[in-house]
Design an enzyme around this catalytic site. Structure first.
Site, PDB file in Angstrom:
ATOM      1  CG  ASP A   1      -3.035  -2.697  12.526  1.00 52.77           C
ATOM      2  OD1 ASP A   1      -2.188  -3.594  12.373  1.00 52.77           O
ATOM      3  OD2 ASP A   1      -3.044  -1.928  13.503  1.00 52.77           O
ATOM      4  N   GLY A   2      -5.003  -1.766   8.457  1.00 54.80           N
ATOM      5  CA  GLY A   2      -6.093  -1.717   7.479  1.00 54.80           C
ATOM      6  C   GLY A   2      -5.744  -2.550   6.259  1.00 54.80           C
TER       7      GLY A   2
ATOM      8  CD  GLU B   1     -12.283  -0.801   6.075  1.00 50.78           C
ATOM      9  OE1 GLU B   1     -12.729  -0.047   5.212  1.00 50.78           O
ATOM     10  OE2 GLU B   1     -11.122  -1.224   6.093  1.00 50.78           O
TER      11      GLU B   1
ATOM     12  N   GLY C   1       2.503   1.049   8.298  1.00 47.31           N
ATOM     13  CA  GLY C   1       1.210   1.716   8.471  1.00 47.31           C
ATOM     14  C   GLY C   1       1.260   2.698   9.621  1.00 47.31           C
ATOM     15  CB  SER C   2      -1.278   4.791  11.137  1.00 45.96           C
ATOM     16  OG  SER C   2      -1.275   5.468   9.914  1.00 45.96           O
TER      17      SER C   2
ATOM     18  CG  ASN D   1      -1.729   1.268   1.346  1.00 47.64           C
ATOM     19  OD1 ASN D   1      -1.689   2.129   0.450  1.00 47.64           O
ATOM     20  ND2 ASN D   1      -2.478   1.405   2.428  1.00 47.64           N
TER      21      ASN D   1
ATOM     22  CB  ALA E   1      -9.377   1.144  -0.804  1.00 47.80           C
ATOM     23  CG  ASN E   2     -11.600  -2.963  -0.356  1.00 48.33           C
ATOM     24  OD1 ASN E   2     -11.033  -3.512   0.584  1.00 48.33           O
ATOM     25  ND2 ASN E   2     -12.614  -2.150  -0.181  1.00 48.33           N
TER      26      ASN E   2
ATOM     27  NE  ARG F   1      -5.494   8.050   9.920  1.00 44.55           N
ATOM     28  CZ  ARG F   1      -4.508   7.213   9.677  1.00 44.55           C
ATOM     29  NH1 ARG F   1      -3.265   7.643   9.690  1.00 44.55           N
ATOM     30  NH2 ARG F   1      -4.751   5.927   9.428  1.00 44.55           N
TER      31      ARG F   1
HETATM   32  C1  LIG Z   1      -3.733   9.827  27.478  1.00 41.73           C
HETATM   33  C2  LIG Z   1      -3.117   8.833  26.564  1.00 41.73           C
HETATM   34  C3  LIG Z   1      -4.138   8.056  25.783  1.00 41.73           C
HETATM   35  C4  LIG Z   1      -3.517   6.922  25.030  1.00 41.73           C
HETATM   36  C5  LIG Z   1      -4.537   5.910  24.608  1.00 41.73           C
HETATM   37  C6  LIG Z   1      -3.852   4.738  24.074  1.00 41.73           C
HETATM   38  C7  LIG Z   1      -4.780   3.622  23.700  1.00 41.73           C
HETATM   39  C8  LIG Z   1      -4.153   2.876  22.600  1.00 41.73           C
HETATM   40  C9  LIG Z   1      -4.854   1.616  22.272  1.00 41.73           C
HETATM   41  C10 LIG Z   1      -4.458   1.216  20.895  1.00 41.73           C
HETATM   42  C11 LIG Z   1      -5.185   0.005  20.457  1.00 41.73           C
HETATM   43  C12 LIG Z   1      -4.876  -0.257  19.043  1.00 41.73           C
HETATM   44  C13 LIG Z   1      -5.698  -1.321  18.471  1.00 41.73           C
HETATM   45  C14 LIG Z   1      -5.457  -1.359  16.987  1.00 41.73           C
HETATM   46  C15 LIG Z   1      -6.187  -0.714  16.127  1.00 41.73           C
HETATM   47  C16 LIG Z   1      -5.849  -0.673  14.665  1.00 41.73           C
HETATM   48  O1  LIG Z   1      -6.390  -1.787  14.040  1.00 41.73           O
HETATM   49  C17 LIG Z   1      -6.441   0.596  14.056  1.00 41.73           C
HETATM   50  C18 LIG Z   1      -6.036   0.701  12.567  1.00 41.73           C
HETATM   51  O2  LIG Z   1      -4.650   0.784  12.437  1.00 41.73           O
HETATM   52  P1  LIG Z   1      -3.920   1.320  11.088  1.00 41.73           P
HETATM   53  O3  LIG Z   1      -4.547   0.648   9.926  1.00 41.73           O
HETATM   54  O4  LIG Z   1      -2.469   0.939  11.221  1.00 41.73           O
HETATM   55  O5  LIG Z   1      -4.149   2.779  11.026  1.00 41.73           O
HETATM   56  N1  LIG Z   1      -5.949   1.741  14.769  1.00 41.73           N
HETATM   57  C19 LIG Z   1      -6.744   2.509  15.487  1.00 41.73           C
HETATM   58  O6  LIG Z   1      -7.935   2.362  15.510  1.00 41.73           O
HETATM   59  C20 LIG Z   1      -6.077   3.632  16.277  1.00 41.73           C
HETATM   60  C21 LIG Z   1      -6.660   3.791  17.649  1.00 41.73           C
HETATM   61  C22 LIG Z   1      -5.959   4.905  18.368  1.00 41.73           C
HETATM   62  C23 LIG Z   1      -6.695   5.330  19.579  1.00 41.73           C
HETATM   63  C24 LIG Z   1      -6.081   6.505  20.258  1.00 41.73           C
HETATM   64  N1  ADP Z   2      -3.612   2.420  -3.379  1.00 37.94           N
HETATM   65  C1  ADP Z   2      -4.479   2.685  -2.405  1.00 37.94           C
HETATM   66  N2  ADP Z   2      -5.165   3.838  -2.365  1.00 37.94           N
HETATM   67  C2  ADP Z   2      -6.000   4.122  -1.354  1.00 37.94           C
HETATM   68  N3  ADP Z   2      -6.254   3.276  -0.313  1.00 37.94           N
HETATM   69  C3  ADP Z   2      -5.578   2.118  -0.295  1.00 37.94           C
HETATM   70  C4  ADP Z   2      -4.673   1.758  -1.325  1.00 37.94           C
HETATM   71  N4  ADP Z   2      -4.167   0.526  -1.036  1.00 37.94           N
HETATM   72  C5  ADP Z   2      -4.746   0.140   0.111  1.00 37.94           C
HETATM   73  N5  ADP Z   2      -5.592   1.082   0.575  1.00 37.94           N
HETATM   74  C6  ADP Z   2      -6.402   1.086   1.807  1.00 37.94           C
HETATM   75  O1  ADP Z   2      -5.773   1.954   2.725  1.00 37.94           O
HETATM   76  C7  ADP Z   2      -6.238   1.661   4.013  1.00 37.94           C
HETATM   77  C8  ADP Z   2      -5.216   2.021   5.063  1.00 37.94           C
HETATM   78  O2  ADP Z   2      -4.045   1.350   4.812  1.00 37.94           O
HETATM   79  P1  ADP Z   2      -2.956   0.993   5.890  1.00 37.94           P
HETATM   80  O3  ADP Z   2      -1.846   0.385   5.103  1.00 37.94           O
HETATM   81  O4  ADP Z   2      -3.524   0.199   6.976  1.00 37.94           O
HETATM   82  O5  ADP Z   2      -2.465   2.417   6.393  1.00 37.94           O
HETATM   83  P2  ADP Z   2      -2.702   3.167   7.802  1.00 37.94           P
HETATM   84  O6  ADP Z   2      -2.084   2.298   8.852  1.00 37.94           O
HETATM   85  O7  ADP Z   2      -1.977   4.459   7.634  1.00 37.94           O
HETATM   86  O8  ADP Z   2      -4.164   3.330   8.012  1.00 37.94           O
HETATM   87  C9  ADP Z   2      -6.573   0.180   3.993  1.00 37.94           C
HETATM   88  O9  ADP Z   2      -7.863   0.014   4.494  1.00 37.94           O
HETATM   89  C10 ADP Z   2      -6.490  -0.221   2.532  1.00 37.94           C
HETATM   90  O10 ADP Z   2      -7.666  -0.893   2.142  1.00 37.94           O
END
Ligand SMILES: CCCCCCCCCCCCC/C=C/[C@@H](O)[C@H](COP(=O)(O)O)NC(=O)CCCCC
Ligand code: ADP
Ligand code: CA
Length: 578
Positions: free
Chosen positions: A191-192, A547, A233-234, A132, A167-168, A304
């Site tokens: 994770d996405g 998601e 990812g993030s 991605n 996406a997808n 974010r």
């Molecule tokens: C005062 C300090 C507050 C800190 C709070 C910390 C809590 C963190 C818990 C994190 C759990 C993460 C579970 C995972 C979620 C991911 O699947 C999801 C998508 O990740 P990605 O595709 O890489 O972007 N991430 C989230 O939903 C982020 C949750 C962040 C909440 C603050």
């Molecule tokens: N080329 C693309 N353009 C836009 N979205 C995409 C692309 N490839 C994958 N995605 C979507 O991007 C979303 C976020 O991706 P991810 O790699 O988890 O990044 P992040 O951790 O920053 O959220 C996923 O849900 C995936 O389906």
């Protein structure tokens, strides 16, 4: 016939003499001084050899081979103690041996190759890689080509790389295209992106098995292709919780040596929507709101979530609901037993025997799990909790990540066929802040009066009686009817918001973003309609591994060890680094 793989001889590294021994399972070398005294030994399991080549070989910055006829170079996994507070960082080790003769060199290389073949049978040879390019800090392509591809090449792995354009795309590819010849799938992203790939793999497996994945009562077939995650990812929670660090080289090495880590998956069902799967977080309330809000700030990258977390915290919302859950066997483990699921975890191993009692998986597993679940579906054993919640979270594993090094549920297990349900009731904002803050330290986030945690096999979440979810179509037509009858604005907002009726507001609340894959990254409606708006939304959405699920009422069920990752769980630091 068993080949004798044992070999022992003197070898030189530069000017130093070593006693080298291959036992079959281990390759070790010990420095020997001028007085024949043995010094430090390095021992590498054959399964952790990355590869070997004749001659003097460098791979960084580029592969170069000097074909000397008495030398060979061995590449292996080297553990580093500087992997942060949690897991172990793996590095790429390289050692170049010189032999007394060319014949001895050939004997070493052929014995080592034979040992590798015998003791590392599950290594991948051909991989399908999805990158991605927009995940996290948008470095996926660079990470793969500079850090991972050279290692795959060295290990003799060929890969077919697809940089996604939408996406997808990866999910659709896995659902429809020919996958023969591939040993595994690699996800370069967050994770996405992992979730997308997991949906494709689970869907494809069920299609081929002729099973309806939307049916809550169906026992899903485990996927046979392994998934490798190169974190880019993030949050990268799935990688962190299964490997212990977010490091592309460490992950690449786990893939190369064909490590295997089963993973529980929760299926989330809604009567009118396709099934969704989650491994890290199914979160309603706080985490759903954070995700919905964060989509508007994607330009901030991983930050974010911090920004949106603060915004949502300040909005201090809670939501009414009824949670039903089916507890797991408390004699096996508990979310508050202060244990950690580490590599080789005995709770997970025992679960493998329980979930798959015979070594030949397929039919026996299928019928066993079906009957087990069918009896679970009766109301017997289900417990219900009603109230107002700041968040209702469900995770199949600890969900540790850099933001929360011990995770949402520190004692959860990766592959025990259960998940942890965390209920955080309406509380004073400072209490909730304490709860959140404890995720960042080793203080027990469950030791608070408004928090409860249960280890469960299944759960469902409903809105309070009388406020149940209508179908979106019903709500849309109701909203249209109300709009026709109503003329006066609710408060001084923009014209679009002003003309919203009660049902429309509810519709917007429930389906805040519509059912769009997050990757569309289209402009979402803000959770915050303005300072003049005093009425908080009545419902939230679910965050399903990043998601948005645009509905409130769901049923979840854990499918034990449904997917396999190229990982081995968190290695015990004390046991691994001397
Ligand atoms: C005062 C300090 C507050 C800190 C709070 C910390 C809590 C963190 C818990 C994190 C759990 C993460 C579970 C995972 C979620 C991911 O699947 C999801 C998508 O990740 P990605 O595709 O890489 O972007 N991430 C989230 O939903 C982020 C949750 C962040 C909440 C603050
Ligand atoms: N080329 C693309 N353009 C836009 N979205 C995409 C692309 N490839 C994958 N995605 C979507 O991007 C979303 C976020 O991706 P991810 O790699 O988890 O990044 P992040 O951790 O920053 O959220 C996923 O849900 C995936 O389906
Ligand atoms: Ca689990």
């Amino acid at each position: 016939m068993e080949i004798d793989l044992r070999l022992e001889s003197s070898l030189w590294v530069g000017k130093k003499r070593y006693k080298a021994v291959l036992t079959g399972w281990h390759f070790q070398w010990t420095e020997v001084d001028k007085n024949n005294r043995e010094k430090k030994t390095t021992s590498v399991p054959v399964s952790e050899l990355i590869g070997l080549e004749k001659g003097q070989v460098e791979i960084l910055p580029r592969k170069s081979v000097e074909d000397t006829d008495k030398d060979f170079t061995v590449f292996y996994v080297k553990r580093s103690s500087s992997g942060g507070s949690y897991g172990l960082l793996w590095q790429f080790g390289r050692i170049q041996f010189s032999c007394a003769s060319r014949a001895l060199r050939d004997q070493w290389t052929s014995h080592l190759r034979a040992a590798l073949k015998t003791h590392s049978p599950s290594r991948p040879h051909r991989l399908l890689v999805f990158i991605n390019p927009y995940g996290g800090k948008k470095k996926g392509r660079h990470i793969y080509h500079s850090l991972v591809a050279p290692l795959f090449e060295l290990a003799g792995i060929t890969s077919h790389v697809i940089v996604t354009e939408r996406a997808n795309q990866a999910r659709d590819h896995l659902l429809k295209k020919d996958l023969s010849g591939f040993d595994g799938v690699v996800c370069v992203g967050g994770d996405g992106m992992f979730s997308e790939i997991m949906h494709g793999m689970i869907g494809r497996t069920q299609q081929e098995a002729g099973l309806s994945e939307n049916d809550l009562n169906v026992t899903l077939q485990p996927c046979h292709l392994h998934i490798g995650i190169i974190p880019a990812g993030s949050t990268d929670c799935v990688c962190f919780a299964t490997v212990g660090v977010n490091d592309p080289v460490t992950s690449a090495l786990h893939i190369i040596i064909g490590d295997s880590q089963p993973l529980d998956v929760c299926s989330a069902h809604h009567p009118t929507e396709p099934v969704r799967y989650s491994v890290s977080l199914l979160g309603y309330g706080f985490y759903g709101d954070v995700l919905a809000e964060s989509e508007r700030h994607r330009w901030m990258g991983p930050l974010r979530y911090d920004f949106s977390g603060a915004m949502v915290y300040l909005s201090s919302r809670s939501y009414a609901g009824v949670v039903h859950y089916l507890p797991a066997d408390p004699l096996l483990s508990s979310p508050r037993d202060n244990t950690r699921c580490l590599s080789g975890c005995s709770v997970c191993s025992k679960s493998t025997e329980r979930l798959f009692p015979h070594s030949t998986v397929s039919e026996s597993v299928h019928s066993f799990q079906c009957s087990q679940y069918r009896s679970d579906r009766s109301e017997a054993g289900w417990v219900s909790v009603a109230g107002r919640f700041r968040c209702v979270s469900f995770t199949c594993m600890s969900s540790s990540c850099p933001r929360s090094p011990l995770g949402l549920s520190p004692s959860a297990h990766l592959a025990d066929g259960t998940g942890d349900l965390i209920l955080v009731r309406e509380s004073h904002p400072l209490g909730f802040l304490k709860f959140l803050h404890r995720h960042t330290s080793s203080e027990d986030q469950f030791d608070l009066p408004f928090v409860e945690v249960h280890r469960v096999k299944a759960f469902r979440f409903s809105l309070p009686p009388g406020e149940e979810e209508d179908s979106l179509e019903d709500m849309e037509s109701e909203a249209a009817r109300e709009r026709e009858n109503q003329e006066s604005p609710q408060c001084g907002m923009d014209s679009e918001t002003k003309s919203r009726t009660g049902s429309e507001q509810q519709l917007t609340d429930r389906a805040k973003v519509g059912y769009k894959p997050r990757g569309d990254w289209s402009r979402e409606k803000s959770l915050f309609c303005g300072p003049c708006c005093t009425e908080a939304p009545a419902v939230s959405v679910w965050n399903c591994d990043g998601e948005i699920l645009p509905f409130s009422e769901i049923q979840g069920r854990v499918h034990g060890q449904l997917v396999h990752l190229y990982a081995r769980g968190i290695e015990d630091k004390a046991a691994c680094v001397g």
